[in-house]
Design an enzyme around this catalytic site. Sequence first.
Site, PDB file in Angstrom:
ATOM      1  N   THR A  91       0.831  -1.204   0.000  1.00 20.07           N
ATOM      2  CA  THR A  91       0.000   0.000   0.000  1.00 20.07           C
ATOM      3  C   THR A  91       0.863   1.250   0.000  1.00 20.07           C
ATOM      4  OG1 THR A  91      -1.558   1.290   1.364  1.00 20.07           O
ATOM      5  CG2 THR A  91      -0.107  -0.223   2.524  1.00 20.07           C
ATOM      6  N   ASP A  92       0.323   2.338  -0.547  1.00 22.79           N
ATOM      7  CA  ASP A  92       1.043   3.615  -0.509  1.00 22.79           C
ATOM      8  C   ASP A  92       1.125   4.183   0.900  1.00 22.79           C
ATOM      9  OD1 ASP A  92      -1.621   4.318  -0.210  1.00 22.79           O
ATOM     10  OD2 ASP A  92      -1.639   5.793  -1.828  1.00 22.79           O
ATOM     11  N   GLU A  93       0.350   3.627   1.834  1.00 23.94           N
ATOM     12  CA  GLU A  93       0.370   4.139   3.203  1.00 23.94           C
ATOM     13  C   GLU A  93       1.706   3.898   3.896  1.00 23.94           C
ATOM     14  OE1 GLU A  93      -3.150   3.788   5.669  1.00 23.94           O
ATOM     15  OE2 GLU A  93      -4.278   3.078   3.937  1.00 23.94           O
ATOM     16  N   TYR A 147      -1.399  -0.202  11.219  1.00 26.66           N
ATOM     17  CA  TYR A 147      -1.631  -0.891   9.944  1.00 26.66           C
ATOM     18  C   TYR A 147      -0.501  -0.638   8.961  1.00 26.66           C
ATOM     19  CZ  TYR A 147      -3.164  -1.354   5.124  1.00 26.66           C
ATOM     20  OH  TYR A 147      -3.212  -1.643   3.788  1.00 26.66           O
ATOM     21  N   LYS A 153       2.434  -3.209   7.334  1.00 28.70           N
ATOM     22  CA  LYS A 153       2.639  -3.441   5.903  1.00 28.70           C
ATOM     23  C   LYS A 153       4.067  -3.085   5.487  1.00 28.70           C
ATOM     24  CE  LYS A 153       0.069  -4.542   3.147  1.00 28.70           C
ATOM     25  NZ  LYS A 153      -0.245  -5.900   2.624  1.00 28.70           N
TER      26      LYS A 153
END
Length: 346
Positions: A125-127, A153, A157
């Site tokens: 994810t870009d997060e 979260y 990741k």
Amino acid sequence: MNILVTGGAGFIGSNFIYYEREVHPEDRIVCLDALTYAGNLSTLKPLLNDPQFRFVRGNIADRPFVRALFAEEKFDAVVNFAAESHVDRSVENPELFLRSNILGTQVLMDACREYGVARYHQVSTDEVYGDLPLDRPDLFFTEQTPLHTSSPYSASKASADLLVLASARTYGLPVTITRCSNNYGPYHFPEKLIPLMITRALADQPLPVYGTGENVRDWLYVKDHCSAIDLVLRKGRIGEIYNVGGHNERTNLDVVKTILAALGKPESLITFVTDRPGHDRRYAIDPTKIHTQLGWLPTTTFEKGIQTTIDWYLSNREWWENILKGDYQKDYERLYGGARLGENTK
């Protein structure tokens, strides 16, 4: 190929399975999913009698179970979607995210090494990059952007990504990683922004928007994401990370207003609520690398994609109404006679 898709009863994983069955009907797909709160077997119901598809219920962090499945199936490739992914839930219960997103990833990679899997692909994810300032629209996440996580979260990741890259360097595991922007489309679990706003607007309920709604997201139609993953899986360079973005930046408030307008509902339904702790301000991905190396670009504009998504939710009320009532969690017991977690189904 014989491909293991983990987390395939979830939103993006299920869309990827449908994409693979459409584009590569010669391949066999095994879906492994624990069917926790966001895993919905009814999403895969049209495939349950497909001879090229197998569903298996189990947890990726269950090492003996995973090893047995790999020994039986002799997979050619693994695509790992399996992850706890809701930021608010990670704030409330970080340990669950560490167990699923980090330890589960390690178990899968160990099995890949033991059984000689030719490609392991991690869906990220870009997060993991943190966020970008609202007043710098010229800035974008690239594959070289430092990791700077904001929630349990995203930290889980990012940790998984680092484990994947370490396995490539230490053990020579053939890996690829994609990091995507916010997805939307069919089968999106109703707690997420776009389906939450659609379902609540249809019921004329208040639409909760964090803060002032000025947070910006880069929206990517899920089928475009699936095509990118498929391309990286088959043609991506081993050991590489590819950012996958939609070039469709919108504020959360703009997204909500677009949905209300499409449904003919008043903006008075919008209710601003206390902002989430550590809420990222802006995500925006630069997909230049995947475009120049593999020729991928998104093909779905936000205007087309959001209308297609709204139409899907209007036409599939039973799917999301069963989720809101909790009935979807009974599907596995109904279809498979209450088999225990970890038991295989063909």
